[in-house]
Scaffold this motif. Structure first.
Motif, short mmCIF file in Angstrom:
data_model
loop_
_atom_site.label_atom_id
_atom_site.label_comp_id
_atom_site.label_asym_id
_atom_site.label_seq_id
_atom_site.Cartn_x
_atom_site.Cartn_y
_atom_site.Cartn_z
N SER A 192 0.72 -1.13 0.02
CA SER A 192 -0.07 0.02 -0.05
C SER A 192 0.89 1.25 -0.05
N SER A 193 2.10 1.26 0.76
CA SER A 193 2.94 2.32 0.63
C SER A 193 3.49 2.64 -0.63
N MET A 194 3.62 1.53 -1.35
CA MET A 194 4.41 1.59 -2.51
C MET A 194 3.07 2.20 -3.70
N LEU A 195 2.07 1.85 -3.53
CA LEU A 195 1.04 2.45 -4.37
C LEU A 195 0.80 3.71 -4.17
N GLU A 196 0.90 4.41 -2.88
CA GLU A 196 0.90 5.78 -2.56
C GLU A 196 1.86 6.46 -3.20
N VAL A 197 3.14 5.84 -3.09
CA VAL A 197 4.49 6.68 -3.80
C VAL A 197 4.18 6.68 -5.16
N VAL A 198 3.65 5.76 -5.86
CA VAL A 198 3.57 5.67 -7.23
C VAL A 198 2.94 6.95 -7.81
N GLN A 199 1.93 7.34 -7.28
CA GLN A 199 1.11 8.55 -7.40
C GLN A 199 1.58 9.96 -7.20
N GLN A 200 2.90 9.92 -6.42
CA GLN A 200 3.31 11.29 -6.22
C GLN A 200 3.83 11.97 -7.32
N ASP A 201 4.07 13.11 -7.31
CA ASP A 201 4.50 14.00 -8.40
C ASP A 201 5.89 13.89 -8.94
N TYR A 202 6.67 13.54 -7.77
CA TYR A 202 8.31 13.45 -7.91
C TYR A 202 8.55 12.16 -8.77
N ILE A 203 7.51 11.21 -8.74
CA ILE A 203 7.86 9.95 -9.58
C ILE A 203 7.73 10.46 -11.08
N LYS A 204 6.42 11.45 -11.23
CA LYS A 204 6.36 11.61 -12.69
C LYS A 204 7.53 12.43 -13.07
N THR A 205 8.00 13.24 -12.25
CA THR A 205 9.06 14.03 -12.64
C THR A 205 10.10 13.47 -13.03
N ALA A 206 10.45 12.16 -12.21
CA ALA A 206 11.49 11.40 -12.50
C ALA A 206 11.38 10.76 -13.76
N MET A 207 10.12 10.38 -14.18
CA MET A 207 9.94 9.52 -15.56
C MET A 207 10.29 10.61 -16.38
N ALA A 208 9.56 11.74 -16.31
CA ALA A 208 9.76 12.68 -17.19
C ALA A 208 11.14 13.18 -17.75
N LYS A 209 11.96 13.17 -16.56
CA LYS A 209 13.28 13.39 -16.71
C LYS A 209 14.24 12.21 -17.39
N GLY A 210 13.67 11.10 -17.63
CA GLY A 210 14.10 9.94 -18.34
C GLY A 210 14.87 9.09 -17.54
N ALA A 211 14.71 8.87 -16.09
CA ALA A 211 15.54 8.40 -15.40
C ALA A 211 15.20 6.82 -15.57
N SER A 212 16.25 5.86 -15.42
CA SER A 212 16.05 4.57 -15.67
C SER A 212 15.00 3.91 -14.51
N ARG A 213 14.29 3.06 -15.29
CA ARG A 213 13.23 2.38 -14.27
C ARG A 213 13.95 1.67 -12.94
N PHE A 214 15.08 1.29 -13.14
CA PHE A 214 15.61 0.88 -11.91
C PHE A 214 15.64 2.05 -10.98
N ARG A 215 16.39 3.07 -11.36
CA ARG A 215 16.64 4.18 -10.54
C ARG A 215 15.47 4.68 -9.88
N ILE A 216 14.46 4.63 -10.86
CA ILE A 216 12.79 5.21 -10.16
C ILE A 216 12.54 4.41 -8.96
N VAL A 217 12.52 3.18 -9.42
CA VAL A 217 11.91 2.17 -8.35
C VAL A 217 12.89 2.18 -7.23
N TRP A 218 14.01 1.97 -7.13
CA TRP A 218 15.15 1.59 -5.97
C TRP A 218 15.33 3.08 -5.34
N LYS A 219 15.64 4.07 -5.85
CA LYS A 219 15.99 5.35 -5.37
C LYS A 219 14.71 6.26 -4.92
N HIS A 220 13.54 6.19 -5.87
CA HIS A 220 12.40 7.24 -5.41
C HIS A 220 11.30 6.49 -4.70
N MET A 221 10.80 5.26 -5.13
CA MET A 221 9.85 4.76 -4.90
C MET A 221 10.18 4.00 -3.53
#
Lengths: 306, 536
Positions: A192-221
C-alpha cells in the motif's frame, strides 16, 4: 543530533523507571502469592517470607529492589528455587533472539519482496498471489500455523524435526511459524505504501526526466515507501525477539515466552518483574534505534529535529 | 519472484536433507539412554526444597535415602540395617560404606545436616511440614528451639539416630524421600543460595548424577559410577526433555524421540490398548466450609449434596471414564496393616451413582432445621480454578445439584493461586480441591481434618474424629491403629464434611524396547532406576 540523542536517552530511562514502579505495584496487587500451595502452613509461609525478604515493609522492599536493579541484579526466582533471574534470562534470551532474528530476516526480506513485486505488478495474477499470501498470514493465528507446519513437515512427511532446538534443521519450522504473521504485515504495508508513492508528483518528474526504471523504483519509490515499515520495525523486533509463547510451546523451545507465562501463572514476583524490565528495556531501545534510523533514511526528519 | 521461490525451496531442501530425523539403531554396545518428557521444568534439584512430583521423581534417581522405595516396598538405601525401639519412637540406622559422586565417604553427619536443614526456619523449605513428626520439629521450625534440638543425631560416622514425636510405621518409607536425604554442609556453605542451582553445585549419592541442566529445555542424568549398587544399574543415561505441548510430546513419542510419554485424556481412546494406566495418588474432593452462615453448617444439607452428586456421570463426562469415581475419602492405594488399605477396609461413604431419594430426604430435614420453605432460596458459591477444564467440571456439579435439589449454585472461577489463598483464608463456601499423599498411610489424608490442623479449611470440628486420630498417633498396635483411622474416615463422611469426587488415573505409553519402568503415587511418579533394554 547529539542533544537530541541525549534527550531521548533521558526519556528512555524515565520510561523504564515508571515501568518498574508500576509493575512492582501491580505484581503485588495480584490476588494470591508466590508461596500459595496446597500444603503450605502458616509457619512455612512465615519462614519463606523471611527468606525472600517479604516480611519487610513494602516500601523498603521497593527501595531494596531498585538498589539491586541499579547494580543489574534482578534477584532470585521463587518458582525456580536457587536460580537467579539474571541467569534465567541469560540462558533463555539467546534462544528467543536466535529464533526471532531468523523469523525477522524471513519476514522482512520475503515480506518486502512480496510487497514490492505485488505493487509493481498491480492487478496482474502475481499481485493476486501475493495478496492472498498476505491475507493468509494475517488471518491465521500462530498456533494454527505452528501446528500445520509441524504436522505436515514434521509428522506427515518427516522432512524436518518435530520439536526441540538443536541445530539448523530444528530452526526452520519455528522461524517460519513465528515470522509468517510479520511477513504478511510487512508485505501488505509495503504494497500500500508503494502504491501511494507511485501516485506522487516526484515519480512523474523522475519519469519525465527519463531516469531509468531501476533508478526510479530503487531510489525514489522504495526509499520513500519503506518509511512506515521502519516505524513498525522497532516494536515488531522487540516482540519477535523476546519470544512468543505459542510457537515456543509447540516446538518445545526454552525461550523467554515460556518463562514469562510460567512466571505470571506462578506469581513469581522477581521473575515477572525481571522479565518485564528486560522486555521494557528492549522495547525502549528498539524504539530509540528506530528514531535514529529515521533520521538517517529521511533527511527531512533530520533537519526538522535540529 | 521465480528466483526467490527457488531460493526458498533450495533452503528448505537443504535443511531437510541435512538433518532429517534418522532411525536409531539399537545395537548392544550403544549407550542405553531412556528419554521422557515433562510439560514444565523441574522446579528444583535441591533435596530439601523439593516440593513437587517432578522434583521428587528426579530426586529418587540422583539421591539415595537411608531407605529406598522399590515398587512400593521399603528396601535398604544408604542404611544397610536399622532397629526401631519398642515404643516406635527411636530409629537407629547403620550406614553402609558408600561414596558421594565426588568420591567422599557418605557420613551419618550428612544425614543429620540434611534433616536439620529440612526443618531449619532459616533454610525455609516449603516442604518442611513433612518432618513435623520428628521430635521437637514444630519448635525448631518456628524458631523456638535451635536446630540441634531436632530429633536427629549422628551417633558416630556410620550411625544415625532419629527420634519421633509419635510412633509412625510409615516413617521408614518417608526416609526414601529426598527431603530426608544426606546433604553436604560444606557445599551449602560454599554455594549459599546457589546450592544445587547447576549440576556442579551439588554432589550426588544416587544411581545417577546430573550431567547437564538447561532450564525449561532438558535435564541429562548419567550413571553414577560411585553409587554403592552401581552394578545393578543398567541405564547409562536418562534424558528429561521439557515439552510444554502434550500433543507435541505424543508426536515425538510416535516419531521415536521419546521412550515414555503421558497420554492426555483427549487421546486416551486412540492409545487405549497400548497405554499403561496407573493412579498417580491425586485425590480430588470438594471442601465444604462449615463455618459459614449458610446451609453448609447443617449436616443434613451436606449429606444432601453428597447424595445428589453423581460421581460416575461426572468422571464419564469430564474424562471419558479415565479418572475413577471415588465414594470414600482415603486413597485406597495407601498401606493398611499387611496389604492396601482399600482392600483391607472396603468402604463407600456414598454411592458412585446419585441417590436422589436420600438426597431429598436430607434436604427436607435440613430445610426444616434451617426454617427454609423454598429450596430455590438456597444459594451457594462454588469456587474453582479459571481453566476451561475446571469450568466444565464445575458446570456438571452445578447442574447435578440444581436439578436434584432445586437449589442455586453459582460458579466462581479465580486463578489457581488465588483459589489456594481463598482456601487458606477460609473465604469460600464450596471449593473443588484435592490432596496428594506424602507417605503410604491413611494418616496422610486423615491428619487434614483434626480441629487443630492448619489444613482444616472447612473448619470441621468433631471430638470423636479428634479422639480417633489422637489414639492412632499414640498406639503401637497396628491393627487397633488402622481400625481407629478407618473409624475416623467413616466419621468424616457420615458428617458429610467433604464431598469425595475422583481419583486421577494417568495413562502413559512406554517404549516396549525397555523393561523395568515402574510408576508410583507418593512423591514421585516414574521409577527408572532398574530400567534395562529388553533382550531381543
Amino acid at each position: 543530533m547529539g542533544r537530541y540523542i541525549a534527550k531521548r536517552i533521558v526519556i528512555s530511562l524515565a520510561t523504564l523507571f515508571v515501568l518498574v514502579t508500576v509493575v512492582f505495584a501491580l505484581v503485588r496487587l495480584m490476588p494470591g502469592d508466590p508461596f500459595s500451595s496446597e500444603k503450605i502452613t502458616p509457619q512455612i509461609r512465615q519462614n519463606l517470607e523471611r527468606y525472600y525478604g517479604f516480611d519487610k515493609p513494602i516500601l523498603q522492599q521497593y527501595v531494596i529492589y531498585i538498589g539491586q536493579l541499579a547494580k543489574g541484579d534482578l534477584g532470585y526466582s521463587m518458582k525456580y528455587a536457587n536460580a537467579t533471574v539474571n541467569d534465567i534470562i541469560a540462558k533463555a534470551f539467546p534462544y528467543s533472539a536466535d529464533l526471532g532474528l531468523r523469523a525477522l530476516a524471513i519476514a522482512v526480506s520475503v515480506g518486502l519482496t512480496l510487497g514490492i513485486v505485488s505493487a509493481l505488478n498491480r492487478k496482474k495474477p502475481i499481485d493476486a498471489v501475493c495478496v492472498v499470501v498476505a491475507m493468509i498470514g494475517t488471518s491465521i493465528p500462530d498456533f494454527i500455523m505452528g501446528y500445520v507446519l509441524q504436522y505436515f513437515f514434521g509428522i506427515r512427511w518427516g522432512l524436518l524435526p518435530i520439536a526441540q532446538y538443536k541445530g539448523f534443521a530444528y530452526t526452520v519450522l519455528p522461524s517460519i511459524g513465528l515470522g509468517f504473521y510479520t511477513l504478511a504485515l510487512v508485505s501488505r504495508l509495503m504494497r500500500s505504501s508503494m502504491l501511494e508513492v507511485v501516485q506522487q508528483d516526484y515519480i512523474k518528474t523522475a519519469m519525465a526526466k527519463g531516469a531509468s526504471r531501476f533508478r526510479i523504483v530503487w531510489k525514489h519509490m522504495i526509499r520513500n515507501a519503506i518509511l512506515p515499515i521502519v516505524t513498525i520495525l522497532g516494536p515488531i523486533t522487540a516482540s519477535v525477539l523476546t519470544g512468543t509463547f505459542v510457537i515456543e510451546s509447540i516446538f518445545a523451545i526454552p525461550g523467554m515466552g515460556k518463562f514469562y507465562v510460567t512466571s505470571v501463572q506462578s506469581l513469581d514476583y522477581t521473575l515477572v518483574l525481571g522479565m518485564t524490565v528486560f522486555f521494557g528495556a528492549f522495547l525502549v531501545s528498539a524504539n530509540f534505534i528506530v528514531d535514529i534510523l529515521y533520521g538517517i533514511i529521511d533527511p527531512r526528519i533530520r533537519v526538522s529535529r535540529r | 519472484m521465480k528466483r526467490l521461490l527457488a531460493v526458498v525451496a533450495c533452503a528448505l531442501a537443504l535443511a531437510a536433507t541435512g538433518c532429517a530425523p534418522k532411525a536409531e539403531k539399537a545395537d548392544a554396545s550403544a549407550p542405553k539412554v531412556f528419554r521422557f518428557s515433562y510439560v514444565s521444568d523441574i522446579p528444583t534439584l535441591d533435596p530439601q526444597m523439593a516440593n513437587s512430583m517432578p522434583s521428587g521423581t528426579i530426586a529418587i534417581h540422583i539421591f539415595d535415602g537411608l531407605t529406598r522405595m522399590d515398587n512400593g516396598v521399603v528396601a535398604p538405601g544408604i542404611a544397610e540395617s536399622w532397629t526401631v525401639s519398642s515404643d516406635g519412637l527411636v530409629y537407629t540406622l547403620k550406614l553402609r560404606d558408600a561414596k558421594w559422586s565426588d568420591g567422599q565417604p557418605i557420613k551419618a553427619q550428612d544425614f543429620e545436616y540434611g534433616i536439620r536443614r529440612l526443618m531449619d526456619p532459616a533454610a525455609a523449605s516449603p516442604y518442611s511440614f513433612l518432618g513435623l513428626l520428628l521430635k521437637n520439629a514444630e519448635a525448631v521450625n518456628s524458631g523456638k528451639l535451635p536446630v540441634d534440638r531436632l530429633g536427629v543425631k549422628a551417633l558416630d560416622d556410620k550411625t544415625v539416630e532419629i527420634q519421633l514425636a509419635y510412633p509412625a510405621d510409615y516413617f521408614l518409607g518417608m526416609l526414601s524421600m529426598s527431603q530426608f536425604c544426606a546433604t553436604r554442609a560444606d557445599l551449602v556453605a560454599q554455594y549459599g543460595k546457589d546450592f544445587a542451582a547447576t549440576p556442579e553445585k551439588n554432589v550426588y549419592d544416587g544411581p545417577f548424577m546430573v550431567e547437564r541442566w538447561a532450564r525449561e529445555d532438558r535435564l541429562i542424568l548419567v550413571k553414577n559410577p560411585n553409587y554403592w549398587n552401581a552394578s545393578a544399574i543398567k541405564l547409562d543415561e536418562i534424558d528429561i526433555l521439557i515439552v510444554p505441548d502434550e500433543n507435541t510430546a505424543l508426536a515425538m513419542y510416535d516419531a521415536g524421540d521419546l521412550d515414555l510419554v503421558r497420554v492426555p485424556p483427549a487421546f486416551v481412546e486412540k492409545y487405549r490398548d497400548r497405554a499403561i494406566f496407573y493412579f498417580d495418588g491425586s485425590n480430588d474432593f470438594i471442601k465444604l466450609n462449615m463455618a459459614t452462615k449458610g446451609p453448609l453448617s447443617n449436616k443434613d444439607f451436606r449429606l444432601a449434596i453428597n447424595y445428589a452428586v453423581d460421581r460416575q456421570d461426572f468422571v464419564d463426562i469430564t474424562t471419558k471414564g479415565l479418572y475413577e469415581a471415588n465414594p470414600r475419602y482415603v486413597l485406597p492405594q495407601v498401606a493398611g496393616v499387611a496389604a492396601e488399605y482399600g482392600a483391607e477396609y472396603p468402604y463407600a461413604g456414598f454411592g458412585t451413582k446419585a441417590d436422589p431419594a436420600k438426597a431429598k430426604e436430607h434436604l427436607a430435614a435440613a430445610m426444616s432445621a434451617l426454617k427454609i420453605v423454598d429450596p430455590s432460596k438456597i444459594e451457594l458459591e462454588f469456587l474453582t480454578t479459571d481453566t476451561d477444564r475446571s469450568r466444565a467440571q464445575a458446570e456438571i456439579i452445578q447442574d447435578q445439584l440444581q436439578k436434584t435439589l432445586g437449589i442455586k449454585i453459582n460458579v466462581r472461577q479465580v486463578p489457581y493461586r488465588q483459589r489456594l489463598d481463598m482456601e487458606a483464608k477460609k473465604t469460600f463456601e464450596m471449593v473443588f480441591s484435592g490432596w496428594a499423599p506424602d507417605y503410604s498411610d491413611p494418616m496422610t489424608y486423615l491428619e487434614l481434618w483434626t480441629s487443630d490442623s492448619p489444613y482444616n479449611h472447612g473448619s470441621y470440628k468433631s471430638a470423636k474424629y479428634d479422639e480417633y486420630i489422637a489414639f492412632a498417633r499414640k498406639t503401637t498396635d497396628k491393627r487397633a491403629r488402622m481400625d481407629a483411622m478407618f473409624n475416623a474416615e467413616k466419621e468424616l463422611l457420615s458428617d458429610g464434611a467433604i464431598m469425595p469426587m475422583q481419583l486421577r488415573r494417568e495413562s502413559v505409553l512406554i517404549n516396549p524396547a525397555f523393561t523395568g519402568v515402574t510408576t508410583y503415587f507418593i512423591g514421585s511418579n516414574y521409577d527408572l532406576v532398574y530400567v534395562d533394554r529388553a533382550a531381543k
